[in-house]
Design an enzyme around this catalytic site. Structure first.
Site, PDB file in Angstrom:
ATOM      1  N   ASP A  62       8.389  53.645 -18.430  1.00 37.28           N
ATOM      2  CA  ASP A  62       8.476  52.508 -18.924  1.00 37.28           C
ATOM      3  C   ASP A  62       6.959  51.697 -17.894  1.00 37.28           C
ATOM      4  OD1 ASP A  62      10.323  50.178 -16.807  1.00 37.28           O
ATOM      5  OD2 ASP A  62       9.771  52.155 -16.297  1.00 37.28           O
ATOM      6  N   TYR A  64       4.016  50.195 -15.779  1.00 36.67           N
ATOM      7  CA  TYR A  64       3.908  49.565 -14.355  1.00 36.67           C
ATOM      8  C   TYR A  64       4.346  47.855 -14.317  1.00 36.67           C
ATOM      9  CZ  TYR A  64       1.465  53.947 -13.520  1.00 36.67           C
ATOM     10  OH  TYR A  64       1.181  55.316 -13.269  1.00 36.67           O
ATOM     11  N   PHE A  75       1.699  56.180 -17.484  1.00 41.86           N
ATOM     12  CA  PHE A  75       0.820  57.099 -16.597  1.00 41.86           C
ATOM     13  C   PHE A  75      -0.472  56.528 -16.203  1.00 41.86           C
ATOM     14  CE2 PHE A  75       4.012  60.388 -16.536  1.00 41.86           C
ATOM     15  CZ  PHE A  75       4.455  60.639 -15.895  1.00 41.86           C
ATOM     16  N   HIS A 184       9.247  65.528 -12.496  1.00 47.62           N
ATOM     17  CA  HIS A 184       8.392  64.368 -12.425  1.00 47.62           C
ATOM     18  C   HIS A 184       7.174  64.797 -11.346  1.00 47.62           C
ATOM     19  CE1 HIS A 184       7.311  60.218 -12.855  1.00 47.62           C
ATOM     20  NE2 HIS A 184       8.022  60.618 -14.068  1.00 47.62           N
TER      21      HIS A 184
END
Length: 219
Positions: A62, A64, A75, A184
């Site tokens: 989701d 920031y 990202f 991740h």
């Protein structure tokens, strides 16, 4: 949203879940809650990476949830914001993998413009409340995006980082597409993302299928 994307997703916009999602977002804003990213940026990934130009898909979770960070690309943050730790680790892997210098900012627009769809599973979030829109309906929408890409295209490269992104592999036809999985890039994963070499592997695939490579350098 770019016009071909609009046509491709036309049916989704008419479904009950999407109408409920719109009502939910309106109610959240009317109640005084701050939602990220701003409305004009919610579909930025679809604007910068037209449907017919998609080559690579990077899946995030989701947006920031701090002020002025979310920009509609997973990202990615605006140039004037501090590069988030997960993206720093992505940059370090690109340096290990391809030898490119670590960029001074976190704006990934250059990737998006080359055909890298930077897609979050949820396209909005409440201020300071990570994952707050997880059950809002966005996942139904973005799952439909992934499924449509899988069904209607071929030779796409999906980069799935972390267990959440890996779970989306069920929506992708492995006989038609390339799926690269890794941990991740979050520092919480304790360097497990290191040496995945997804960037050189992606370009090797693109070369093999006769497509232009992605320039992973950020100017």
């Amino acid at each position: 949203m770019e016009s071909v994307w609009k046509m491709a997703l036309e049916e989704e916009f008419e479904k009950d879940y999407y109408k409920n999602l719109q009502s939910f977002l309106s109610a959240e804003k009317e109640s005084g809650k701050v939602i990220y990213p701003p409305d004009p940026l919610i579909f930025k990934a679809f604007e910068l990476t037209p449907y017919d130009k998609v080559k690579v898909i990077i899946l995030g979770q989701d947006p920031y949830h701090n002020p002025e960070e979310a920009m509609g690309l997973c990202f990615s943050v605006p140039k004037e914001k501090r590069t988030p730790p997960s993206l720093v680790n992505v940059y370090k892997e690109i340096q290990r993998d391809l030898g490119y210098p670590i960029p001074t900012h976190g704006d990934l627009t250059q990737w998006a413009e080359q055909g890298v769809l930077l897609l979050n599973a949820m396209l909005t979030v409440e201020h300071k409340q990570a994952g707050s829109h997880r059950k809002s309906g966005w996942q139904s929408f973005t799952d439909a995006v992934i499924s449509k890409l899988s069904k209607e295209k071929s030779n796409l490269i999906f980069l799935l980082w972390g267990n959440f992104a890996k779970s989306k592999s069920a929506l992708i036809d492995p006989d038609k597409h390339y799926i690269l999985k890794a941990a991740h890039p979050s520092p919480l994963a304790r360097n497990a993302f290191n040496n995945c070499k997804h960037f050189s592997k992606t370009n090797a695939i693109l070369r093999d299928i006769g497509q232009k490579e992605i320039d992973w350098r950020i100017n």
